[in-house]
Design a protein around this motif. Structure first.
Motif, short mmCIF file in Angstrom:
data_model
loop_
_atom_site.label_atom_id
_atom_site.label_comp_id
_atom_site.label_asym_id
_atom_site.label_seq_id
_atom_site.Cartn_x
_atom_site.Cartn_y
_atom_site.Cartn_z
N ALA A 117 1.57 -25.68 -55.56
CA ALA A 117 0.33 -26.36 -55.94
C ALA A 117 0.62 -27.51 -56.91
O ALA A 117 0.04 -28.60 -56.79
CB ALA A 117 -0.63 -25.36 -56.57
N ARG A 118 1.52 -27.28 -57.86
CA ARG A 118 1.87 -28.33 -58.84
C ARG A 118 2.60 -29.48 -58.15
O ARG A 118 2.35 -30.65 -58.47
CB ARG A 118 2.73 -27.73 -59.96
N ILE A 119 3.48 -29.18 -57.19
CA ILE A 119 4.20 -30.23 -56.46
C ILE A 119 3.22 -31.11 -55.69
O ILE A 119 3.33 -32.35 -55.70
CB ILE A 119 5.25 -29.60 -55.51
N LYS A 120 2.23 -30.50 -55.02
CA LYS A 120 1.22 -31.27 -54.28
C LYS A 120 0.38 -32.12 -55.23
O LYS A 120 0.01 -33.27 -54.94
CB LYS A 120 0.33 -30.33 -53.48
N GLU A 121 0.07 -31.53 -56.40
CA GLU A 121 -0.71 -32.26 -57.40
C GLU A 121 0.07 -33.48 -57.90
O GLU A 121 -0.49 -34.58 -58.05
CB GLU A 121 -1.03 -31.31 -58.57
N LEU A 122 1.38 -33.27 -58.12
CA LEU A 122 2.23 -34.37 -58.58
C LEU A 122 2.34 -35.47 -57.52
O LEU A 122 2.40 -36.67 -57.85
CB LEU A 122 3.62 -33.85 -58.96
N GLU A 123 2.39 -35.06 -56.24
CA GLU A 123 2.46 -36.06 -55.16
C GLU A 123 1.25 -36.98 -55.19
O GLU A 123 1.37 -38.20 -55.00
CB GLU A 123 2.56 -35.35 -53.80
N LYS A 124 0.07 -36.41 -55.44
CA LYS A 124 -1.15 -37.23 -55.54
C LYS A 124 -1.09 -38.15 -56.75
O LYS A 124 -1.45 -39.34 -56.69
CB LYS A 124 -2.38 -36.33 -55.64
N CYS A 125 -0.63 -37.58 -57.88
CA CYS A 125 -0.54 -38.38 -59.11
C CYS A 125 0.42 -39.56 -58.94
O CYS A 125 0.13 -40.69 -59.37
CB CYS A 125 -0.08 -37.50 -60.28
N ILE A 126 1.56 -39.29 -58.30
CA ILE A 126 2.57 -40.33 -58.11
C ILE A 126 2.03 -41.45 -57.22
O ILE A 126 2.31 -42.64 -57.44
CB ILE A 126 3.86 -39.72 -57.50
N SER A 127 1.24 -41.08 -56.21
CA SER A 127 0.72 -42.09 -55.27
C SER A 127 -0.35 -42.98 -55.89
O SER A 127 -0.63 -44.07 -55.39
CB SER A 127 0.17 -41.41 -54.02
N THR A 128 -0.95 -42.54 -56.99
CA THR A 128 -2.06 -43.32 -57.58
C THR A 128 -1.76 -43.87 -58.98
O THR A 128 -2.46 -44.75 -59.45
CB THR A 128 -3.32 -42.44 -57.66
N GLU A 129 -0.73 -43.32 -59.63
CA GLU A 129 -0.45 -43.70 -61.03
C GLU A 129 0.09 -45.12 -61.11
O GLU A 129 1.01 -45.50 -60.39
CB GLU A 129 0.56 -42.72 -61.64
N LYS A 130 -0.46 -45.94 -62.03
CA LYS A 130 -0.05 -47.34 -62.22
C LYS A 130 0.86 -47.51 -63.43
O LYS A 130 1.70 -48.41 -63.47
CB LYS A 130 -1.29 -48.24 -62.40
N GLU A 136 5.50 -45.69 -67.32
CA GLU A 136 6.05 -44.63 -68.17
C GLU A 136 5.55 -43.26 -67.71
O GLU A 136 6.31 -42.30 -67.60
CB GLU A 136 5.66 -44.88 -69.62
N VAL A 137 4.24 -43.17 -67.45
CA VAL A 137 3.65 -41.92 -66.97
C VAL A 137 4.20 -41.58 -65.58
O VAL A 137 4.51 -40.42 -65.28
CB VAL A 137 2.11 -42.01 -66.93
N LEU A 138 4.36 -42.62 -64.74
CA LEU A 138 4.89 -42.43 -63.39
C LEU A 138 6.30 -41.84 -63.43
O LEU A 138 6.63 -40.93 -62.67
CB LEU A 138 4.89 -43.76 -62.63
N ASN A 139 7.12 -42.36 -64.35
CA ASN A 139 8.49 -41.84 -64.49
C ASN A 139 8.48 -40.37 -64.90
O ASN A 139 9.31 -39.58 -64.43
CB ASN A 139 9.27 -42.66 -65.52
N ALA A 140 7.57 -40.01 -65.78
CA ALA A 140 7.47 -38.61 -66.22
C ALA A 140 7.08 -37.72 -65.05
O ALA A 140 7.63 -36.61 -64.86
CB ALA A 140 6.43 -38.49 -67.34
N TYR A 141 6.11 -38.21 -64.24
CA TYR A 141 5.71 -37.46 -63.04
C TYR A 141 6.89 -37.30 -62.08
O TYR A 141 7.11 -36.23 -61.50
CB TYR A 141 4.57 -38.18 -62.31
#
Length: 647
Positions: free
Chosen positions: A102-115, A118-123
């Motif tokens: 569930a966390r991996i899928k959540e991260l996939e969504k975050c990575i696809s939308t994060e601008k 620095e936050v993207l690198n953490a994801y």
């Protein structure tokens, strides 16, 4: 793997009130051990497990458990969520994988939308770490692993969507076992895990446990199962324990040898002590100073001697003898095109077979194929859908029902047996009850207050006293401990009538079966002459043939299977005929040599030659022993050969 001790008990004592269960119990278990635990009902096997899991506290003694040792114990139907489906419930074992997914899928969504870079690198870092951990820990396999265990323990894919609340007691037990196996504890404690499993599921569990990389302790009355799984046997007998190396067969041999050696040493020591005591008495009678000193010296030697204990009395065994009152005709039962189905559930179709006097037929097949239903039809307790059956001349039948529905719960043990055999004197009834270990006030117990094993014994008494010449037995070894199973085997082996038996106890089947009727599904039924090992060997070869034929998109038909079984039967019959012929030849040779020896021993020439006489006497004894074995081999082979159907 390096073998290290993960659990040990030192001088454990435990009682229920004034009833001592375990006395001074000591043993150790290593991380590589597969230990079978055996003992009669009530010996303390389950009590020991409850001590190891801290449910019970011993009165004295010490228990060592390795640091961080994860112990898994199958507790009946505990902790199951009845609102879950079967698959959802078993997957709760892998909640850590489900959370990671569930966390991996959540991260996939975050990575696809994060601008934000620095936050993207953490994801990205978290995603990379989680994905690697998920893969290394087996996250991609957990779903198929869970389904594989469920299928292995007898569930079909159609069962996966069933609600836990709708499952039977046996299905819930299998579900709990599935969850426990998937947790892979460091020490797996299993109490009668083969209950509610059909033969194919038991075989799957055997293979699973043999390959299990951690330690297993298993309580079981299934001797075939323990033989396959265990490399050590912990016996609980007369409140004490003893650990044997090897499987169940090794344990039986070693126990008999140990008792024989102990008995001999005990008798030798007793003789030595008796001689010393005679010497002491003699010296005392003479009553001189040096005689008194000699007597005291010898008495001190006796006192210092480490006494060898006489082997403890073995637990009581039931004593059973099944004997028919009258002999049936040669043809016992004719079954013609028998079919049975319940609404929407066909069981078997066009089942035909004949039963001849003296046969010991076992009905095998997976749970739900209609084995018990077939017995109920043959006893008149159920009506078949189509087809018919009829019994031969002078056939008198008795039925052993595994559910014991024929027992009146309000009856006492004495009344239940006497009601079934009113023409027998009470003294004879009481004697029969005593043989089955119902003594004193036990005969006045209510049927409703008896354990499963005690109810089984009551049902067996009724059948024994019936004098029937055809016994239909449905799971007769259920609830019986190993001692009682062995006695039942011996008794049924000597039975002069005919047997039709449903059983999952492969040791029991192998010991008794002369013929196996295997119901695979409604349209595939195999009639096979031989015992269980013969059948297993044949089935393994057929499975290998099926695998090869599947590679060429061909399937072996039911008719072909029966043809192959018939071919196998003829080959075994030829081997038996050859064995009988060779045995007869050797019997003739041995008997001829014995005649020669007898003549020589009576001659004047040898009678005066002591050395020659000793040599001939020794050879005579050895040949007599060989002759006994040859007669036994000939009788067993002849009996087995006679059970094959005539061409």
């Amino acid at each position: 793997m390096i073998a290290i001790i993960i659990l040990s008990c030192n001088k454990i004592n435990f009682s229920f009130g004034i009833n001592k269960i375990l006395d001074n119990v000591s043993f150790s278990i290593k991380n590589t051990d597969k230990t079978g635990i055996v003992g009669v009902n009530g010996a303390g096997k389950t009590t020991l497990f409850k001590i190891l899991t801290s449910e019970y506290t011993p009165e004295s003694g010490e228990i060592y458990i390795a640091k961080d040792l994860n112990i898994g114990y199958l507790e009946q139907n505990s902790g199951l969520d009845e609102n879950n489906t079967l698959l959802e419930e078993v997957l709760t074992v892998y909640s850590h994988f489900i959370d990671m997914e569930a966390r991996i899928k959540e991260l996939e969504k975050c990575i696809s939308t994060e601008k934000n870079e620095e936050v993207l690198n953490a994801y990205m870092k978290e995603y990379s770490r989680l994905s690697e951990d998920f893969s290394m820990l087996g996250g991609f396999e957990y779903n198929s692993r869970a389904k594989g265990v469920l299928k292995g323990l007898g569930f079909s894919e159609e069962d996966f969507d069933l609600k836990v609340g709708k499952l039977s007691g046996g299905q819930k037990t299998r579900l709990s076992l599935s969850k426990l196996l998937l947790k892979e504890p460091d020490l797996l404690l299993l109490d009668e895990p083969t209950n509610h499993l059909d033969i194919s599921a038991v075989e799957w569990l055997e293979n699973f446990l043999k390959e299990y990389k951690k330690s297993v302790m298993v309580i079981s009355h299934d001797r075939f199962f323990i033989d396959k799984v265990a490399d050590k046997i912990l016996e609980i007998e007369n409140r004490h324990v003893k650990l044997y190396n090897g499987n169940y067969s090794d344990y039986i041999k070693q126990k008999a040898l140990d008792r024989e050696i102990q008995q001999k040493h005990y008798e030798q020591q007793q003789k030595e002590i008796a001689k010393m005591e005679v010497f002491i008495e003699q010296q005392k009678r003479w009553n001189r100073e040096r005689n008194i000193i000699a007597a005291e010296s010898r008495q001190k030697a006796i006192d210092r001697m480490e006494k060898i204990e006489k082997p403890e009395k073995l637990p009581d065994k039931i004593k059973v003898k099944f004997k028919s009152n009258i002999s049936s005709g040669k043809d016992v039962l004719f079954v013609e095109n028998l079919s049975m189905e319940f609404p929407g559930k066909p069981l078997f179709k066009d089942l035909s077979f004949n039963v001849r006097k003296g046969e010991k037929i076992f009905i095998l097949g997976a749970n739900g194929t209609g084995k018990t239903t077939l017995l109920k039809i043959l006893t008149g307790n159920l009506k078949q859908t189509s087809g018919n059956f009829r019994y031969g001349y002078n056939v008198e039948m008795s039925y052993y029902d595994q559910e014991q529905e024929s027992l009146d719960p309000d009856n006492t043990v004495l009344d239940e047996v006497w009601d079934a055999s009113p023409d027998i004197l009470q003294t004879e009834i009481r004697n029969a009850l005593a043989i089955f270990l119902f003594k004193g006030e036990d005969v006045f117990k209510r049927i409703s207050d008896l354990s499963g094993g005690e109810k089984s014994r009551v049902a067996l008494i009724k059948i024994m006293l019936s004098g029937s010449n055809l016994l239909l037995l449905d799971e007769p070894t259920n609830h019986l401990d190993i001692n009682s199973r062995e006695v039942l085997e011996e008794s049924l082996s000597d039975f002069d009538g005919t047997l039709i038996v449903v059983s999952h106890d492969r040791y029991f089947i192998n010991k008794l079966a002369t013929r196996i009727i295997y119901i695979e599904n409604e349209s595939s039924i195999l009639d096979f002459n031989g015992n269980y090992e013969d059948f297993l060997s044949y089935r393994n070869r057929i499975n290998a043939s099926n695998e090869n034929s599947e590679n060429t998109n061909k399937k072996i038909s039911s008719g072909k299977l029966q043809h192959l079984a018939s071919k196998e039967e003829k080959a075994r019959k030829r081997r038996l005929e050859k064995l009988i012929l060779n045995t007869e030849k050797r019997i003739f040779q041995v008997e001829s040599r014995l005649d020669e020896i007898n003549k020589k021993m009576q001659s004047e020439e040898v009678a005066s030659d002591h050395v020659k006489l000793m040599e001939l006497n020794k050879e005579h004894d050895e040949l007599n022993k060989e002759l006994e074995e040859l007669y036994k081999t000939w009788e067993e082979a002849s009996l087995e050969a006679s059970n094959y159907s005539s061409p």
